[in-house]
Design a protein around this motif. Structure first.
Motif, short mmCIF file in Angstrom:
data_model
loop_
_atom_site.label_atom_id
_atom_site.label_comp_id
_atom_site.label_asym_id
_atom_site.label_seq_id
_atom_site.Cartn_x
_atom_site.Cartn_y
_atom_site.Cartn_z
N HIS A 125 0.84 -1.19 0.00
CA HIS A 125 0.00 0.00 0.00
C HIS A 125 0.87 1.24 0.00
O HIS A 125 2.04 1.22 0.38
CB HIS A 125 -0.95 0.02 1.20
CG HIS A 125 -0.25 -0.02 2.52
ND1 HIS A 125 -0.07 -1.19 3.23
CD2 HIS A 125 0.34 0.95 3.26
CE1 HIS A 125 0.57 -0.93 4.35
NE2 HIS A 125 0.84 0.37 4.40
N THR A 130 -4.31 0.66 -1.65
CA THR A 130 -3.87 -0.73 -1.70
C THR A 130 -3.42 -1.06 -3.11
O THR A 130 -4.14 -0.78 -4.08
CB THR A 130 -5.00 -1.67 -1.28
OG1 THR A 130 -5.43 -1.34 0.05
CG2 THR A 130 -4.56 -3.12 -1.31
N ALA A 173 -3.80 -3.18 -9.94
CA ALA A 173 -4.92 -2.50 -9.30
C ALA A 173 -4.49 -1.55 -8.20
O ALA A 173 -3.47 -1.77 -7.52
CB ALA A 173 -5.90 -3.53 -8.72
N LYS A 175 -6.65 0.47 -4.97
CA LYS A 175 -7.94 0.54 -4.29
C LYS A 175 -7.84 1.48 -3.09
O LYS A 175 -6.85 1.46 -2.36
CB LYS A 175 -8.40 -0.85 -3.85
CG LYS A 175 -8.67 -1.80 -5.01
CD LYS A 175 -9.20 -3.14 -4.53
CE LYS A 175 -9.46 -4.07 -5.70
NZ LYS A 175 -10.00 -5.39 -5.27
N ASP A 177 -10.28 2.57 0.26
CA ASP A 177 -11.46 2.11 1.00
C ASP A 177 -11.61 2.92 2.28
O ASP A 177 -10.95 2.64 3.29
CB ASP A 177 -11.31 0.61 1.32
CG ASP A 177 -12.59 0.02 1.89
OD1 ASP A 177 -13.53 0.79 2.17
OD2 ASP A 177 -12.65 -1.22 2.06
N LYS A 182 -15.18 4.88 -1.59
CA LYS A 182 -14.52 3.65 -2.02
C LYS A 182 -14.30 3.75 -3.53
O LYS A 182 -15.25 4.03 -4.28
CB LYS A 182 -15.38 2.42 -1.70
CG LYS A 182 -15.72 2.26 -0.23
CD LYS A 182 -16.59 1.03 0.00
CE LYS A 182 -17.08 0.96 1.43
NZ LYS A 182 -15.98 0.82 2.40
N SER A 184 -11.80 2.04 -6.92
CA SER A 184 -10.80 1.06 -7.38
C SER A 184 -10.55 1.29 -8.87
O SER A 184 -11.45 1.68 -9.62
CB SER A 184 -11.28 -0.37 -7.14
OG SER A 184 -12.41 -0.68 -7.93
N GLU A 186 -8.52 -0.83 -12.05
CA GLU A 186 -7.81 -2.03 -12.49
C GLU A 186 -7.48 -1.90 -13.97
O GLU A 186 -8.27 -1.35 -14.74
CB GLU A 186 -8.68 -3.28 -12.28
CG GLU A 186 -9.04 -3.55 -10.84
CD GLU A 186 -9.87 -4.81 -10.68
OE1 GLU A 186 -10.39 -5.30 -11.71
OE2 GLU A 186 -9.98 -5.32 -9.56
N ASP A 203 -14.22 1.86 -10.63
CA ASP A 203 -15.43 1.78 -9.81
C ASP A 203 -15.35 2.82 -8.71
O ASP A 203 -14.29 3.02 -8.09
CB ASP A 203 -15.57 0.39 -9.19
CG ASP A 203 -15.92 -0.67 -10.20
OD1 ASP A 203 -17.11 -0.87 -10.46
OD2 ASP A 203 -14.99 -1.30 -10.74
#
Length: 255
Positions: A125, A130, A173, A175, A177, A182, A184, A186, A203
């Motif tokens: 991270h 992440t 990816a 991410k 959170d 939230k 993400s 990819e 997303d």
């Protein structure tokens, strides 16, 4: 009297279990796990054996690289490297929350069939993001010939040839959170002997228990050279909810 399971080492890098075989801090405390994994990594084969050494290069307290150089004999002759590159401020809890990078890698050259290399970003991270993902490289010149370079996997409609021993790959990816946010992202790109592939997906979810906005967008593209084939699809959408009610939905798909 051991040979190499060609799929086990790349999979071990992707799951982070290479440590349990090659780089356990205290082998005495991890002997059971090491013995179990060694059997799966190096199955029995009469007349075949490995030799090699393990080492570590470190720039404390930030960077350490554990590695192994192995030689398989007598047939096939294969040179193998395995390693773990770790970047973090050890023993500084606040710093580890800001950044921690773990890259596991494995590769080798088989003089009869070809060469390959795999690397995976695991348990990593950076400033709340992440990070994860796999890469793979293959160049075969004996038996089933072929070339492959992938970062993050392949188009959903593409399946690598079994002789390239790629296995399942994770997308590259990022991410984030948090309780009210939230997101993400990819992506992947792959070049093979007969194709070029690229794709990405984003997303996003923003909101609380009584109100939320969810959105997504993505695309996948596959170019095959012989016979010529072009596949492309894209999608995007958004939902708005208030309580248990979905007050707005919009989506578009392009194939």
């Amino acid at each position: 009297n051991r040979t190499l399971n060609r799929n086990a080492i790349p999979n071990g890098g992707r799951t982070g279990t290479l440590d349990q075989v090659f780089f356990a801090g205290d082998p005495g405390e991890h002997l059971a796990e090491m013995k179990s994994n060694v059997v799966s990594y190096f199955p029995a084969m009469q007349g075949q054996f490995f030799l090699g050494f393990l080492g570590e290069i470190s720039f404390e307290p930030v960077v350490s690289c554990s590695f192994g150089l192995l030689l398989q004999l007598p047939k096939p002759v294969e040179i193998i490297i395995v390693g773990a590159l770790k970047v973090a401020l050890k023993d500084v809890e606040a710093a580890e929350k800001i950044f921690k990078i773990n890259v596991y890698f494995a590769g080798g050259i088989n003089f009869d069939t070809g060469m390959g290399f795999d690397a995976s970003l695991v348990d990593s991270h950076l400033v709340g993001l992440t990070l994860s993902g796999d890469m793979a490289f293959r160049l075969n010149w004996g038996g089933q010939k072929g070339f492959l370079l992938s970062i993050g996997g392949f188009h959903p409609a593409y399946k690598p040839e079994e002789g390239l021993h790629v296995g399942k790959m994770n997308r590259l990816a990022m991410k984030l959170d948090y309780s009210i946010l939230k997101l993400s992202f990819e992506t992947y790109m792959a070049i093979t002997s007969n194709s070029f592939q690229i794709g990405a997906r984003f997303d996003l979810k923003v909101g609380w228990d009584d109100f939320g906005i969810t959105g997504y967008a993505g695309f996948d593209a596959l170019f095959q050279f012989d016979p010529f084939l072009f596949m492309f699809n894209a999608c995007a959408g958004v939902d708005v909810t208030i309580g248990s009610w979905k007050v707005l939905t919009a989506s578009v798909n392009l194939d």
